[in-house]
Write a protein that holds these residues in place. Structure first.
Motif, PDB file in Angstrom:
ATOM      1  N   TYR A  58      -5.996  -2.529  -2.688  1.00 48.49           N
ATOM      2  CA  TYR A  58      -6.990  -1.736  -1.963  1.00 48.49           C
ATOM      3  C   TYR A  58      -7.441  -2.421  -0.676  1.00 48.49           C
ATOM      4  N   HIS A  59      -7.328  -3.743  -0.611  1.00 49.70           N
ATOM      5  CA  HIS A  59      -7.715  -4.476   0.603  1.00 49.70           C
ATOM      6  C   HIS A  59      -6.881  -4.056   1.813  1.00 49.70           C
ATOM      7  N   HIS A  60      -5.642  -3.628   1.586  1.00 50.33           N
ATOM      8  CA  HIS A  60      -4.716  -3.367   2.691  1.00 50.33           C
ATOM      9  C   HIS A  60      -5.023  -2.087   3.454  1.00 50.33           C
ATOM     10  N   GLY A 118     -15.527  -6.856  -5.804  1.00 46.62           N
ATOM     11  CA  GLY A 118     -14.667  -7.013  -4.632  1.00 46.62           C
ATOM     12  C   GLY A 118     -14.855  -5.875  -3.645  1.00 46.62           C
ATOM     13  N   MET A 119     -14.998  -4.664  -4.158  1.00 46.85           N
ATOM     14  CA  MET A 119     -15.234  -3.506  -3.298  1.00 46.85           C
ATOM     15  C   MET A 119     -16.569  -3.643  -2.564  1.00 46.85           C
ATOM     16  N   GLN A 127     -11.790  -2.827   8.821  1.00 50.37           N
ATOM     17  CA  GLN A 127     -13.056  -3.517   9.082  1.00 50.37           C
ATOM     18  C   GLN A 127     -13.790  -2.907  10.278  1.00 50.37           C
ATOM     19  N   ASP A 161     -12.451  -3.446  -9.786  1.00 44.54           N
ATOM     20  CA  ASP A 161     -12.956  -4.603  -9.039  1.00 44.54           C
ATOM     21  C   ASP A 161     -14.140  -4.176  -8.191  1.00 44.54           C
ATOM     22  N   TYR A 167       0.888  -1.162   0.000  1.00 45.72           N
ATOM     23  CA  TYR A 167       0.000   0.000   0.000  1.00 45.72           C
ATOM     24  C   TYR A 167       0.928   1.215   0.000  1.00 45.72           C
ATOM     25  N   PHE A 215      -8.349  -1.082   4.024  1.00 42.77           N
ATOM     26  CA  PHE A 215      -9.745  -1.099   4.461  1.00 42.77           C
ATOM     27  C   PHE A 215      -9.788  -1.532   5.928  1.00 42.77           C
ATOM     28  N   PHE A 255     -12.329   2.728   4.061  1.00 43.39           N
ATOM     29  CA  PHE A 255     -10.905   2.894   3.794  1.00 43.39           C
ATOM     30  C   PHE A 255     -10.320   3.922   4.762  1.00 43.39           C
ATOM     31  N   LEU A 260     -16.312  -6.086   0.230  1.00 36.78           N
ATOM     32  CA  LEU A 260     -15.546  -5.520   1.337  1.00 36.78           C
ATOM     33  C   LEU A 260     -16.391  -4.553   2.158  1.00 36.78           C
ATOM     34  N   GLN A 279      -5.160  -5.721  -6.269  1.00 37.82           N
ATOM     35  CA  GLN A 279      -5.943  -5.993  -5.058  1.00 37.82           C
ATOM     36  C   GLN A 279      -5.420  -5.244  -3.836  1.00 37.82           C
TER      37      GLN A 279
END
Length: 779
Positions: free
Chosen positions: A540-542, A593-594, A546, A590, A497, A544, A551, A597, A538
């Protein structure tokens, strides 16, 4: 008797011809709808935010032309276009301008002013603190058209008219009776600063030629931070002989700063006001020069000035002048400019809509056709990134690539209507990476400068988008290698990231453009590299979180940045010129995928709906759907991916009707070199991409009854593509059903090839949403 019979036969024959022949349709002249005053304001007060409004210029230019002959009302400050409607005075008419830029501007070179009476060597200040040659002007006399501008300068009683050719421009002055009339040219002047060295010489009895050197030390682009380093060459021919001419030269101290605020400060202006007047010489070189030619005029006497411009050399400027202007009257040049605009604007033809909507539409299309402008002289020569002269082969070298803005709508529009322009831009970026020795793509290029303005790797989006659409007339292997090197230099590789200061914006945009490289690698048969870059997409997952459900910016050690009191609506929190709520929707490559998430379809749809419903009615700068800036421009089309296509239709209609007006304040944010206008052109036509680099175009609610796109037979079928909206009104904004080439079309999107192959998309409109149309069928 014979005569009467003959007459009857002739009358009958004429009637038969009128009934049975196909009379020629009236010529389509879209330039008549262009209003260059739309967006012509830099006013922060009118915008209510530091970025101001459209920042366009109202002067004369040609499609993608090198020259723009426009009034300038201001030199310093954040006034990239050199003009703002609220100003009451004009300081001159420059031959180069930028359009709609948000950073501190540049160009505004070769400032020409007609005057009478005593010679003044400084423009002065509008508030009168320093008197100068600037003049009040009558707003009522201002006329702006495609390729033409006119105004009356009330302090001198002089009418000024400007027009342009691609590499040259012309001004027509109508003078009063005066024994001390003149045309004067400020060679040092530059928007946001000054040229640092100038040269001028008398070439013959009617002409001068020379150059103006512009470096970062003189401010300009980004007040010098944009690294703009260029020379403007000129060849200027006066209709009056140069019998009484001279120069002025201001003694600017060597240790004085010459940037945007410095050159409008009182000490600097006083030094220019005290400039030496030099006569009896035929040439002069200096660091703050001007030139003037004086003559006597009679009432309503017309005097003209024709100017060729080049960024290559003085010979290039003269060639450009001779090819385009030599021996031509003003009205002929103006007619040619209008013809060029009608030709280019006819790439899209609309039917229906109000007169206001037609004006907004064709002015928007006009604004998309200013940049990227030609950087090539009429003989094909241009200055490369190595400061050497090169000759373009098979393409036109272009400049002013506002990448962070224009990859979203401007270039996806051009892939449909002007693929050659896209090819030119890619060849220009590739040759710049080559000639400069840098070996990577610049994100915001100006006159060969690697300015580093904004973030991301937008050239990779333009490249992938062109490639997947079949626009491939450039060195593919070299283009790919430079793309890889760009990602290595600017990307998420180090941490997976990107950290501060813009962790969210950079991470998301780098992830997207790495996916763009994967698209190109796949097409080139580089399977392993395609898989690698797809995985990098991918990233962008790093970022986010939870816990927060959104983000969030990370620091370089992996920890989260502190969560602000305003939460995700905190501007500049991990996001550039935006907030996490606005930037966080940017995972175009994606979207499934977004959505996963973010908690699934229903939760994401509710959040997106909230995002739009909290947007203020005025649509200016705000914390929600902020159409005044680019990060949100793809967001309205996410509803199509959430099985709520009717909401894309609702909101794009609302944006078109609220954020764009036929007025000076008619663009709610900076025009950004065609991006704001391109968004409108596409959305008003009923289509827009949600992910450049993909061939998918979202379908939305068109403003017009019928929109026809021309396609280029050198790249595509050459057959027109038409979007026809039946029963289309201001109330009937929702699509009930659709036909594509006569067959039912239930998808809320089209493939690019379906458009450029030619044909017709028919949309049947109604007052109420049809939630079933466009729903993705579950297998």
């Amino acid at each position: 008797m014979t005569q009467k019979i003959t007459s009857c036969i002739l009358v009958f024959f004429g009637f038969w011809l009128s009934c049975c022949s196909n009379p020629k349709e009236p010529e389509f002249l879209p330039a008549q709808y262009v209003n260059p005053f739309i967006g012509a304001s830099t006013s922060v007060g009118a915008a209510g935010v530091y970025h101001g409004l459209g920042k366009t210029f109202p002067g004369a230019t040609t499609p993608y032309g090198m020259v723009q002959v426009s009034p300038n009302t201001i030199t310093g400050g954040d006034n990239g276009s050199g003009y703002s409607d609220e100003h009451q005075t004009i300081e001159g008419f420059a031959f180069t301008q930028m359009s709609g830029v948000g950073w501190f501007g540049d160009l505004g070179n070769f400032l020409v002013m007609p005057t009478t009476g005593k010679l003044k060597t400084v423009a002065g200040k509008e508030d009168g603190n320093i008197a100068g040659y600037r003049s009040h002007y009558s707003k009522e006399t201002e006329i702006a058209q495609a390729g033409y501008y006119a105004v009356n300068l009330s302090d001198y009683n002089i009418k000024v008219e400007t027009t342009a050719a691609p590499h040259s421009g012309m001004i027509r002055f109508t003078f009063p009776q005066n024994k001390e009339s003149r045309i004067q040219i400020d060679l040092a002047r530059r928007v946001g600063g000054t040229s640092t060295k100038q040269y001028v010489r008398k070439a013959d009895s009617h002409s001068i030629q020379g150059w103006m050197r512009c470096t970062p030390e003189g401010g300009g682009w980004g007040d010098g931070e944009g690294n703009a380093d260029y020379t403007v060459y000129f060849y200027a021919r006066f209709s009056k002989p140069l019998d009484n001419y001279g120069f002025w030269s201001a003694d600017i101290k060597a240790d004085w700063s010459r940037k945007r605020d410095d050159v409008v400060a009182i000490p600097y202006l006083k030094k220019v006001d005290e400039a030496d007047i030099i006569v009896g010489q035929t040439q002069l070189e200096g660091k703050h020069l001007g030139f003037f030619s004086e003559f006597e005029t009679q009432t309503d006497e017309v005097v003209t000035l024709q100017v060729g411009i080049s960024f290559v050399d003085m010979e290039g400027a003269e060639k450009n002048f001779k090819r385009e202007l030599a021996g031509k009257e003003f009205d002929a040049v103006k007619a040619e400019a209008t013809s060029l605009w009608n030709q280019e604007l006819s790439r899209i033809k609309i039917q229906g809509g109000t007169e206001e909507q037609k004006t907004i539409f064709y002015t928007a299309l006009y604004h998309t056709m200013i940049d990227p402008r030609s950087f090539t002289d009429v003989d094909g020569r241009y200055i490369g990134g190595d400061k050497q002269i090169h000759k373009s082969t098979g393409f036109t070298k272009r400049t002013i690539f506002s990448g962070w803005d224009v990859f979203r709508s401007q270039f996806p529009l051009q892939t449909i209507i002007n693929p050659r322009l896209v090819s030119d831009q890619l060849n220009s970026l590739i040759t710049l990476a080559d000639e400069s020795g840098k070996g990577y793509y610049e994100r915001w290029e100006l006159l060969n400068a690697y300015s580093g303005c904004m973030i991301g790797n937008p050239a990779l989006s333009v490249l992938a988008d062109a490639y997947v659409k079949g626009i491939r007339d450039y060195d593919l292997e070299k283009a790919y290698q430079y793309a890889v090197q760009t990602s290595k230099k600017f990307g998420n590789d180090k941490l997976g990231y990107t950290g501060p200061p813009f962790s969210i914006s950079n991470t998301l945009e780098y992830a997207y453009t790495d996916w763009c490289i994967a698209q190109l690698a796949e097409g080139l048969g580089k399977k392993q590299e395609a898989a690698l870059f797809r995985q990098k997409g991918q990233a962008y997952h790093h970022i986010f979180d939870q816990e927060k459900g959104w983000f969030r910016p990370r620091t370089n050690d992996g920890s989260w940045e502190a969560w602000p009191e305003q939460g995700r609506t905190k501007e500049w929190y991990g996001a550039i010129e935006s907030n996490p709520y606005q930037q966080g929707w940017f995972v175009p490559h994606d979207i499934p995928g977004m959505i996963a998430l973010m908690g699934g379809r229903d939760k994401t749809l509710a959040d997106l709906t909230n995002f739009f419903e909290k947007t203020p009615e005025h649509m200016r700068w705000n914390d929600y759907y902020n159409h005044a800036n680019e990060p949100v421009h793809l967001v309205p089309f996410l509803f199509n991916h959430l099985d709520a296509a009717w909401m894309t239709q609702k909101w794009t209609r609302h944006i078109c009707e609220t954020a764009y007006k036929n007025s000076v304040e008619g663009i709610v944010g900076n025009e950004d070199v065609g991006q704001m206008s391109a968004w409108y052109v596409l959305a008003a036509a009923g289509i827009h991409p949600s992910c450049p680099g993909s061939t998918r175009y979202e379908i939305t609610s068109p403003l017009f009854d019928e929109v026809t796109f021309k396609t280029d037979p050198k790249y595509f079928s050459g057959k027109p593509f038409t979007i026809k909206a039946h029963n289309n009104t201001a109330e009937n904004i929702y699509i009930q059903k659709a036909l594509l080439n006569g067959k039912p079309h239930d998808k809320c999107y089209l493939d690019f090839q379906e458009m450029v192959s030619g044909g017709k998309l028919e949309l049947f409109m109604g007052k109420e949403p049809n939630p079933e149309w466009g729903v993705q069928k579950k297998i």
